[in-house]
Design a protein around this motif. Sequence first.
Motif, PDB file in Angstrom:
ATOM      1  N   UNK A 230       0.815  -1.223   0.000  1.00  0.00           N
ATOM      2  CA  UNK A 230       0.000   0.000   0.000  1.00  0.00           C
ATOM      3  C   UNK A 230       0.846   1.270   0.000  1.00  0.00           C
ATOM      4  N   UNK A 231       2.181   1.103   0.053  1.00  0.00           N
ATOM      5  CA  UNK A 231       3.157   2.193  -0.049  1.00  0.00           C
ATOM      6  C   UNK A 231       3.168   3.131   1.165  1.00  0.00           C
ATOM      7  N   UNK A 232       2.473   2.768   2.237  1.00  0.00           N
ATOM      8  CA  UNK A 232       2.384   3.643   3.410  1.00  0.00           C
ATOM      9  C   UNK A 232       3.383   3.294   4.501  1.00  0.00           C
ATOM     10  N   UNK A 233       3.939   2.068   4.457  1.00  0.00           N
ATOM     11  CA  UNK A 233       4.791   1.605   5.550  1.00  0.00           C
ATOM     12  C   UNK A 233       6.078   0.992   5.013  1.00  0.00           C
ATOM     13  N   UNK A 234       7.168   1.161   5.791  1.00  0.00           N
ATOM     14  CA  UNK A 234       8.442   0.543   5.478  1.00  0.00           C
ATOM     15  C   UNK A 234       8.891  -0.326   6.639  1.00  0.00           C
ATOM     16  N   UNK A 235       9.622  -1.412   6.331  1.00  0.00           N
ATOM     17  CA  UNK A 235      10.039  -2.381   7.346  1.00  0.00           C
ATOM     18  C   UNK A 235      11.526  -2.682   7.162  1.00  0.00           C
ATOM     19  N   UNK A 236      12.299  -2.453   8.223  1.00  0.00           N
ATOM     20  CA  UNK A 236      13.742  -2.689   8.169  1.00  0.00           C
ATOM     21  C   UNK A 236      14.114  -3.806   9.130  1.00  0.00           C
ATOM     22  N   UNK A 237      14.786  -4.830   8.621  1.00  0.00           N
ATOM     23  CA  UNK A 237      15.259  -5.904   9.488  1.00  0.00           C
ATOM     24  C   UNK A 237      16.657  -5.550   9.970  1.00  0.00           C
ATOM     25  N   UNK A 238      16.888  -5.739  11.277  1.00  0.00           N
ATOM     26  CA  UNK A 238      18.130  -5.342  11.921  1.00  0.00           C
ATOM     27  C   UNK A 238      18.918  -6.594  12.288  1.00  0.00           C
ATOM     28  N   UNK A 239      20.027  -6.800  11.593  1.00  0.00           N
ATOM     29  CA  UNK A 239      20.790  -8.039  11.727  1.00  0.00           C
ATOM     30  C   UNK A 239      21.331  -8.243  13.135  1.00  0.00           C
ATOM     31  N   UNK A 240      21.956  -7.236  13.703  1.00  0.00           N
ATOM     32  CA  UNK A 240      22.633  -7.393  14.983  1.00  0.00           C
ATOM     33  C   UNK A 240      21.657  -7.482  16.156  1.00  0.00           C
ATOM     34  N   UNK A 241      20.584  -6.725  16.097  1.00  0.00           N
ATOM     35  CA  UNK A 241      19.621  -6.707  17.200  1.00  0.00           C
ATOM     36  C   UNK A 241      18.594  -7.819  17.100  1.00  0.00           C
ATOM     37  N   UNK A 242      18.433  -8.404  15.916  1.00  0.00           N
ATOM     38  CA  UNK A 242      17.388  -9.408  15.732  1.00  0.00           C
ATOM     39  C   UNK A 242      16.016  -8.806  15.894  1.00  0.00           C
ATOM     40  N   UNK A 243      15.771  -7.703  15.183  1.00  0.00           N
ATOM     41  CA  UNK A 243      14.510  -6.979  15.326  1.00  0.00           C
ATOM     42  C   UNK A 243      14.071  -6.407  13.989  1.00  0.00           C
ATOM     43  N   UNK A 244      12.815  -5.988  13.936  1.00  0.00           N
ATOM     44  CA  UNK A 244      12.267  -5.275  12.782  1.00  0.00           C
ATOM     45  C   UNK A 244      11.745  -3.933  13.276  1.00  0.00           C
TER      46      UNK A 244
END
Length: 374
Positions: A230-244
């Motif tokens: 829907x182009x409204x949200x972005x999601x970043x995966x964080x390698x070191x923290x194990x989080x999104x």
Amino acid sequence: MKLKINFFAIAFLVTFNLFSQNTYVFLGSYNRDKETESIQVYQLDTLKGKLIKVTSVKNVINPSYLTLSPNGKYVYACTETKTPNAGSISSFEFNPENKTLTFLNKQSSGGENPVYVSVHKNGKWLVNANYTEGSVSVHPILENGQIGALAQNFQYTDGSVNKERQERSHVHSAVFSPQFDYLFLPDLGADKIRCYAFDETLKEPLKETENPFTKTDLEAGPRHFTFHPNQKFGYCIEEMAGAISVYDYENGTLKKIQRINTHPDQIKEGFESSDIHISPDGKFLYATNRGKENNIAIFTIAENGLLKNIGYQSTLGKHPRIFAIDESGKFLIATNVITGNVIVFRRNTTTGMLKKTGGKIKMENVSCVQIKQI
């Protein structure tokens, strides 16, 4: 007058619609042996989930990450990755009728250890991220699919708090915005998501913005990034923290609204998160964990973009690096580098859960998968 139903005609049309476009699976690997098939191409049986080999390429060193042109005619690869004082991007032409993948040319990646390559929707620009010294490069794509000479290169020196892994910038991916007017660069070394405006009409398309980066949490190690359909949200995966980290997105600007673990809360160490993708219907998000937990974390996505974990699926191997979801949303294919196996899962489009299906192949040091309907 009664209409006569021609069941044979209907069956023909259904079959034609199913097979008029074929789904192909492209696999890259970490492999220095030039006698080994370091890029392999398979056709995906979209009924049974089986993989049928089509062709392969040798004489390519460490084609660790692949992407395809919008029309599926060309394959672009990060090559000579993890090679000291080297790094290149290479182009190949894929011909499904002749079952060939033909090397076209290569260019310097503009830095050591290229790890990610993206192609603009117009098929005329290629962008790659270089991990080791932290840089991004832009190349034009010629009409014949070959990669043109370097147009732009930006290098970064800033790091973050973890001196073992963040002594300097390590750009881990290069992702276009939904409208392809911005470029986002998750930088594991600097705990930043860098951003440039992208003007496809210019000879040097990357332009600085008023907000050149978004800071992540310290020691997050941002790695890969994806946008909601829907182009409204972005999601970043964080390698070191194990989080999104979840962001509201608008006109090149990210505003964090949530941060959620990719692994069970009781696991405090021994993990590295790696890849992230959203189902085509926008209802589910998937993320891979490596190390102690070699699995795919599954999340539902609410209307406000927030995530809720609903389960995990083992990747049935060790060190899942890259996975992909086919355009129909029916299949997810995962690659396991250490065990060298590729697993096809069938997606339950209602629940989001995954189940292993008929597809499983072996490929030494397999590191990347891309799926394209052609």
